[in-house]
Design a protein around this motif. Structure first.
Motif, PDB file in Angstrom:
ATOM      1  N   THR A   1       0.911  -1.105  -0.049  1.00 13.30           N
ATOM      2  CA  THR A   1      -0.016   0.016   0.019  1.00 13.30           C
ATOM      3  C   THR A   1       0.839   1.266  -0.033  1.00 13.30           C
ATOM      4  O   THR A   1       1.751   1.328   0.700  1.00 13.30           O
ATOM      5  CB  THR A   1      -0.811   0.046   1.228  1.00 13.30           C
ATOM      6  N   VAL A   2       0.554   2.224  -0.787  1.00 12.36           N
ATOM      7  CA  VAL A   2       1.251   3.456  -1.072  1.00 12.36           C
ATOM      8  C   VAL A   2       0.252   4.698  -0.739  1.00 12.36           C
ATOM      9  O   VAL A   2      -0.757   4.690  -1.468  1.00 12.36           O
ATOM     10  CB  VAL A   2       2.249   3.630  -2.307  1.00 12.36           C
ATOM     11  N   SER A   3       0.871   5.655  -0.264  1.00 12.11           N
ATOM     12  CA  SER A   3      -0.086   6.935  -0.501  1.00 12.11           C
ATOM     13  C   SER A   3       0.832   8.099  -1.126  1.00 12.11           C
ATOM     14  O   SER A   3       0.536   9.320  -1.190  1.00 12.11           O
ATOM     15  CB  SER A   3      -0.448   7.628   0.951  1.00 12.11           C
ATOM     16  N   ALA A   4       1.999   7.721  -1.740  1.00 13.98           N
ATOM     17  CA  ALA A   4       2.777   8.520  -2.392  1.00 13.98           C
ATOM     18  C   ALA A   4       2.788   8.114  -3.755  1.00 13.98           C
ATOM     19  O   ALA A   4       3.898   7.296  -4.329  1.00 13.98           O
ATOM     20  CB  ALA A   4       4.397   8.378  -1.843  1.00 13.98           C
ATOM     21  N   LEU A   5       1.690   8.323  -4.590  1.00 12.66           N
ATOM     22  CA  LEU A   5       1.680   8.004  -5.989  1.00 12.66           C
ATOM     23  C   LEU A   5       1.388   9.616  -6.558  1.00 12.66           C
ATOM     24  O   LEU A   5       0.201  10.098  -6.217  1.00 12.66           O
ATOM     25  CB  LEU A   5       0.848   6.942  -6.422  1.00 12.66           C
ATOM     26  N   MET A   6       1.835   9.924  -7.714  1.00 11.35           N
ATOM     27  CA  MET A   6       1.545  11.203  -8.219  1.00 11.35           C
ATOM     28  C   MET A   6       1.596  11.291  -9.874  1.00 11.35           C
ATOM     29  O   MET A   6       2.595  10.339 -10.238  1.00 11.35           O
ATOM     30  CB  MET A   6       2.157  12.350  -7.653  1.00 11.35           C
ATOM     31  N   SER A   7       0.909  11.827 -10.501  1.00 10.21           N
ATOM     32  CA  SER A   7       1.044  12.191 -11.749  1.00 10.21           C
ATOM     33  C   SER A   7       2.274  13.133 -12.157  1.00 10.21           C
ATOM     34  O   SER A   7       2.159  13.985 -11.510  1.00 10.21           O
ATOM     35  CB  SER A   7      -0.163  12.878 -12.413  1.00 10.21           C
ATOM     36  N   VAL A   8       2.990  12.694 -13.095  1.00 11.09           N
ATOM     37  CA  VAL A   8       4.211  13.548 -13.286  1.00 11.09           C
ATOM     38  C   VAL A   8       4.231  14.198 -14.768  1.00 11.09           C
ATOM     39  O   VAL A   8       4.628  15.145 -14.882  1.00 11.09           O
ATOM     40  CB  VAL A   8       5.338  12.629 -13.543  1.00 11.09           C
ATOM     41  N   SER A   9       3.312  13.507 -15.647  1.00 10.84           N
ATOM     42  CA  SER A   9       3.394  14.178 -16.896  1.00 10.84           C
ATOM     43  C   SER A   9       2.146  13.506 -17.585  1.00 10.84           C
ATOM     44  O   SER A   9       1.696  12.423 -17.512  1.00 10.84           O
ATOM     45  CB  SER A   9       4.750  13.915 -17.860  1.00 10.84           C
ATOM     46  N   ALA A  10       1.657  14.385 -18.728  1.00 11.41           N
ATOM     47  CA  ALA A  10       0.161  13.878 -19.468  1.00 11.41           C
ATOM     48  C   ALA A  10       0.693  13.389 -20.818  1.00 11.41           C
ATOM     49  O   ALA A  10       0.244  12.365 -21.167  1.00 11.41           O
ATOM     50  CB  ALA A  10      -0.738  14.996 -19.372  1.00 11.41           C
TER      51      ALA A  10
END
Length: 160
Positions: free
Chosen positions: A30-39
């Motif tokens: 489980t993670v809560s550190a996931l993010m979008s970097v680029s579209a």
């Protein structure tokens, strides 16, 4: 809890389960550190504890999946966050899931979205390792469901 950790706990974050197929075994966390970097191209970033076994596996297995959990999936998040957890297949017993077509990683169904990704860059960062990955596929998006978030060290449904 350090002041820094307490400060960061004030920031709400979406909750995801990262899974990878490693030979005949399936692993996840489980993670809560996931993010979008680029579209363009579609890139995401996850941050994993460098001493964790999943980090070690992702250093040799480039393809993995991220299942972005919905508000009703806190039990799944807890199962994958427990230390010394068994195979991901056992953790998902009785939970709808499938293998990703691009990654062969387990994809949890019933979340708000799922991604299959391939790591393109690895960045050591303190006691964590950052994995930047190109999104290969989006198995599903379910905007009608509410996401599960982590805030102040607890999983919480997001009310809108």
């Amino acid at each position: 809890m350090s002041e820094f950790t307490e400060a960061m706990a004030q920031l709400a974050a979406g909750v995801a389960v990262i899974t990878v197929r490693d030979g005949r075994d399936d692993l996840g966390v489980t993670v809560s550190a996931l993010m979008s970097v680029s579209a363009e191209p579609p890139l995401v970033l996850i941050s994993l504890a460098s001493r964790g076994y999943l980090c070690e596996v992702l250093l040799r297995q480039d393809r993995w999946a991220a299942s972005l959990l919905s508000s009703g999936q806190a039990a799944i998040a807890s199962r994958f966050a427990t230390a010394g957890r068994p195979s991901a297949r056992l953790l998902l017993a009785g939970t709808p899931h499938h293998r990703g077509a691009q990654t062969e990683a387990l994809v949890v169904e019933g979340g708000v979205a799922a991604l299959e990704a391939e790591t393109t860059q690895v960045v050591p960062a303190g006691d964590h390792t950052l994995f930047v990955a190109q999104v290969l596929a989006v198995p599903y998006v379910t905007p009608a469901l509410q996401p599960l978030v982590r805030l102040r060290a607890r999983y919480r449904p997001m009310g809108c």
